[in-house]
Design a protein around this motif. Sequence first.
Motif, mmCIF file in Angstrom:
data_model
loop_
_atom_site.group_PDB
_atom_site.id
_atom_site.type_symbol
_atom_site.label_atom_id
_atom_site.label_comp_id
_atom_site.label_asym_id
_atom_site.label_seq_id
_atom_site.Cartn_x
_atom_site.Cartn_y
_atom_site.Cartn_z
ATOM 1 N N LYS A 102 -7.986 -5.521 -8.966
ATOM 2 C CA LYS A 102 -8.244 -5.167 -7.511
ATOM 3 C C LYS A 102 -7.894 -4.999 -6.698
ATOM 4 O O LYS A 102 -8.037 -3.994 -5.990
ATOM 5 N N LEU A 103 -7.317 -5.924 -6.258
ATOM 6 C CA LEU A 103 -5.866 -5.698 -5.139
ATOM 7 C C LEU A 103 -5.593 -4.318 -5.073
ATOM 8 O O LEU A 103 -5.449 -3.790 -3.676
ATOM 9 N N LEU A 104 -4.476 -4.510 -6.117
ATOM 10 C CA LEU A 104 -4.261 -2.894 -6.519
ATOM 11 C C LEU A 104 -5.140 -1.303 -6.039
ATOM 12 O O LEU A 104 -4.379 -0.014 -5.597
ATOM 13 N N LYS A 105 -6.408 -1.660 -6.495
ATOM 14 C CA LYS A 105 -7.462 -0.168 -6.592
ATOM 15 C C LYS A 105 -7.963 -0.678 -4.913
ATOM 16 O O LYS A 105 -8.236 0.816 -4.347
ATOM 17 N N GLU A 106 -7.794 -1.481 -4.377
ATOM 18 C CA GLU A 106 -8.223 -1.433 -2.554
ATOM 19 C C GLU A 106 -7.089 -0.995 -2.375
ATOM 20 O O GLU A 106 -7.689 -0.484 -0.919
ATOM 21 N N ALA A 107 -5.423 -1.302 -2.662
ATOM 22 C CA ALA A 107 -4.331 -0.742 -1.852
ATOM 23 C C ALA A 107 -4.342 0.870 -1.883
ATOM 24 O O ALA A 107 -3.920 1.573 -1.611
ATOM 25 N N GLY A 108 -5.274 2.130 -2.753
ATOM 26 C CA GLY A 108 -5.606 2.935 -3.154
ATOM 27 C C GLY A 108 -4.750 3.295 -4.096
ATOM 28 O O GLY A 108 -4.233 4.347 -4.660
ATOM 29 N N ALA A 109 -4.517 2.657 -5.299
ATOM 30 C CA ALA A 109 -3.566 2.870 -6.288
ATOM 31 C C ALA A 109 -5.012 3.917 -7.462
ATOM 32 O O ALA A 109 -5.853 3.921 -7.650
ATOM 33 N N LYS A 110 -4.595 4.887 -7.758
ATOM 34 C CA LYS A 110 -5.258 5.943 -8.539
ATOM 35 C C LYS A 110 -5.598 5.627 -10.138
ATOM 36 O O LYS A 110 -6.600 5.239 -10.170
ATOM 37 N N SER A 111 -5.076 5.050 -10.388
ATOM 38 C CA SER A 111 -5.093 4.379 -11.659
ATOM 39 C C SER A 111 -4.372 2.746 -11.908
ATOM 40 O O SER A 111 -3.475 3.200 -10.742
ATOM 41 N N VAL A 112 -4.724 1.779 -12.719
ATOM 42 C CA VAL A 112 -4.069 0.470 -13.047
ATOM 43 C C VAL A 112 -3.939 -0.089 -14.504
ATOM 44 O O VAL A 112 -5.841 -0.065 -15.406
ATOM 45 N N HIS A 113 -3.312 1.003 -15.491
ATOM 46 C CA HIS A 113 -2.912 -0.198 -16.810
ATOM 47 C C HIS A 113 -2.433 -0.816 -17.205
ATOM 48 O O HIS A 113 -0.907 -1.004 -16.771
ATOM 49 N N LEU A 114 -2.934 -1.893 -16.862
ATOM 50 C CA LEU A 114 -2.416 -3.826 -17.842
ATOM 51 C C LEU A 114 -1.980 -3.495 -18.564
ATOM 52 O O LEU A 114 -2.292 -3.598 -19.729
ATOM 53 N N MET A 115 -0.418 -4.357 -18.788
ATOM 54 C CA MET A 115 0.676 -3.795 -20.032
ATOM 55 C C MET A 115 0.895 -5.448 -19.869
ATOM 56 O O MET A 115 1.347 -5.976 -19.300
ATOM 57 N N ILE A 116 0.335 -6.061 -21.334
ATOM 58 C CA ILE A 116 0.477 -7.797 -21.330
ATOM 59 C C ILE A 116 1.606 -7.636 -22.581
ATOM 60 O O ILE A 116 1.477 -7.379 -23.385
ATOM 61 N N SER A 117 2.650 -8.775 -21.983
ATOM 62 C CA SER A 117 4.137 -8.853 -22.738
ATOM 63 C C SER A 117 4.195 -9.734 -23.570
ATOM 64 O O SER A 117 5.054 -10.983 -24.303
ATOM 65 N N SER A 118 2.157 -9.973 -24.091
ATOM 66 C CA SER A 118 2.229 -10.699 -25.436
ATOM 67 C C SER A 118 1.106 -10.980 -26.007
ATOM 68 O O SER A 118 0.200 -9.430 -25.241
ATOM 69 N N LYS A 165 0.877 -1.306 -0.053
ATOM 70 C CA LYS A 165 -0.303 -0.163 0.340
ATOM 71 C C LYS A 165 0.566 1.329 -0.030
ATOM 72 O O LYS A 165 0.043 2.619 0.060
ATOM 73 N N ALA A 166 2.090 1.191 1.412
ATOM 74 C CA ALA A 166 2.725 2.887 1.012
ATOM 75 C C ALA A 166 3.518 2.978 -0.473
ATOM 76 O O ALA A 166 3.482 3.855 -0.414
ATOM 77 N N VAL A 167 3.327 1.824 -1.463
ATOM 78 C CA VAL A 167 4.172 2.092 -2.576
ATOM 79 C C VAL A 167 2.689 2.484 -3.966
ATOM 80 O O VAL A 167 3.345 3.625 -4.825
ATOM 81 N N VAL A 168 1.855 2.093 -3.938
ATOM 82 C CA VAL A 168 0.842 2.169 -4.488
ATOM 83 C C VAL A 168 -0.327 3.073 -4.380
ATOM 84 O O VAL A 168 -0.919 3.513 -5.885
ATOM 85 N N ALA A 169 -0.517 3.850 -3.386
ATOM 86 C CA ALA A 169 -1.618 4.151 -3.462
ATOM 87 C C ALA A 169 -1.098 5.855 -3.164
ATOM 88 O O ALA A 169 -0.166 6.114 -3.240
ATOM 89 N N GLY A 170 -2.095 6.397 -4.730
ATOM 90 C CA GLY A 170 -2.702 7.213 -5.070
ATOM 91 C C GLY A 170 -1.813 7.145 -6.622
ATOM 92 O O GLY A 170 -1.835 8.558 -6.893
ATOM 93 N N LYS A 171 -1.406 6.376 -7.033
ATOM 94 C CA LYS A 171 -0.025 6.420 -8.048
ATOM 95 C C LYS A 171 -0.490 5.311 -9.484
ATOM 96 O O LYS A 171 -1.803 5.018 -9.075
ATOM 97 N N LYS A 172 -0.855 6.441 -10.473
ATOM 98 C CA LYS A 172 -1.188 5.544 -11.692
ATOM 99 C C LYS A 172 -0.233 4.869 -12.148
ATOM 100 O O LYS A 172 1.179 4.900 -12.231
ATOM 101 N N ILE A 173 -0.356 3.300 -12.263
ATOM 102 C CA ILE A 173 0.453 1.947 -12.140
ATOM 103 C C ILE A 173 0.184 1.607 -13.539
ATOM 104 O O ILE A 173 -0.923 1.632 -14.043
ATOM 105 N N ALA A 174 1.650 1.703 -14.225
ATOM 106 C CA ALA A 174 1.627 0.697 -15.369
ATOM 107 C C ALA A 174 1.308 -1.163 -14.802
ATOM 108 O O ALA A 174 2.960 -1.202 -14.206
ATOM 109 N N LEU A 175 0.693 -1.895 -14.718
ATOM 110 C CA LEU A 175 1.171 -3.595 -14.112
ATOM 111 C C LEU A 175 1.437 -3.911 -15.204
ATOM 112 O O LEU A 175 0.512 -4.406 -16.067
ATOM 113 N N VAL A 176 1.972 -4.837 -15.007
ATOM 114 C CA VAL A 176 2.859 -5.983 -16.468
ATOM 115 C C VAL A 176 2.373 -6.718 -15.936
ATOM 116 O O VAL A 176 3.243 -6.997 -15.060
#
Length: 488
Positions: A372-388, A346-357
């Motif tokens: 869902k886990l990241l957003k419940e931890a306070g992430a401002k947004s989660v942008h899912l990036m798939i390396s395939s 939570k201390a890392v992701v809270a309030g941050k725009k995250i590129a989740l790889v």
Amino acid sequence: MATEVKSLNEECGIFGVWNDSQAALRTYFGLHSLQHRGQEGAGIVACNDAGTLVGHKGIGLLADVFDRPEYLNQLIGKSAIGHVRYGTAGSRGIENIQPLQFHFLSGDVALAHNGNLTNAVSLRKKLEQNGAIFQSNSDTEVLIQLVARQSEASFEDRLKAGLKQICGGFAYLLLTDEAMYAALDPNGFRPLVIGQLESGSYVVTSETCALDVVGAKFVRDVHPGELIKIDDSGYRISKYTNQTQLSICSMEYIYFARPDSNIYGVNVHMARQRMGNELAKENNIDVDMVVGVPNSSLSAAAGVAAQLQVPNEMGLIKNQYSTRTFIQPIKELREQGVKMKLSAVKAVVAGKKIALVDDSIVRGTTSQYIVKLLKEAGAKSVHLMISSPPLKYPCFYGIDIEKTRDLMAANLTVAQMCQQIGADSLHFLSLPGLVKAIGLKQTAPNEGLCVAYFNGDYPTSLYDYEAGFETPKTAGEYELSATMKPVS
């Protein structure tokens, strides 16, 4: 005949050593480094000085199967082969745990297999009609039943004759009292390498990481259509077919292989890092940080972060004692496994725009939970990036993605996938970007890689999987006929 329900394909690890005073123990250590390739069963067979094959196998992780010293101590001999298995629902009996052992008048044989045969159903039916009695419901046994019915004088010639009759993806290790044999299918779907110990003894295994663990030097890759014979005189290479074309599984680079392994000269970690670079070049999004899904996506996350020039943070922590969810055979186990293995910082992701790889989306269960886990931890947004690229088509060569209806990308658009997963945006690596990132030497587009799960371009006929349809279908529409008896 018993069938393997739901998913018939498997991803396994094999290891063998010839002329080594600690053959069984070295095989154990080699298999331990391949545990990521199969967690449901393990076994080792050794050949003692009397020429008798002695084995021990069981259901579970390697350390659980060999949880008593006497299990390894009884495997006395200077040669051994071993196997870690990922099986599927309905196939978890001890009879399917490898190596399989067979007793003939001419001597004993042990067999270990990684892959899936695409004509096993029809071959097994024919063999049974001719009197063959199978001891398992695994397609692995088909080869040895074929070998037993050949008329050639030597075991090697009978083996070559049997190999010519099977189709699909296979990497085999066979052990007799006279030699150890390694064989690879004509397309080389699964990796297989030869190494050498300081003593001069030879090792054959699925990945180079196992060579490093046991102190063996890399000698060469086993190439498509090759049969390697290893005995006291060294190793000898022959071909059982000249109709070959390399089609190494691209998912080995994306997901399955360990980052410290090299496959046909390409380091897996560096290939995944380049996948992340290419993904970020194709999708230059505005984020505060990159968070990789541990562990198989950390290399790609480093590549994304470097390209986007943002911090690569440890926003997710993995319980290192949990299992890989993709290779869990039952949906309930996969979902429970995801809940047990990851937590957000939570201390890392809270309030941050995250590129989740992440490396891939198969069914979408894992992605949905992590977002869902990241957003419940306070992430401002989660942008899912798939390396395939999106997984849209089944695999018939040895990976547990054989049903189109199980693949999220085969049934939904990217926008629909994004909405169902709950991400703020969803981005995939393009197929050209994947091919470029892996970087195999090529003389034609896609040559060297099997990318059928992304574009439906299968490098071989699908044989039994094409049976039972009233009208022709495209590769992406293949489903197993209800009348078929899949064996693997």
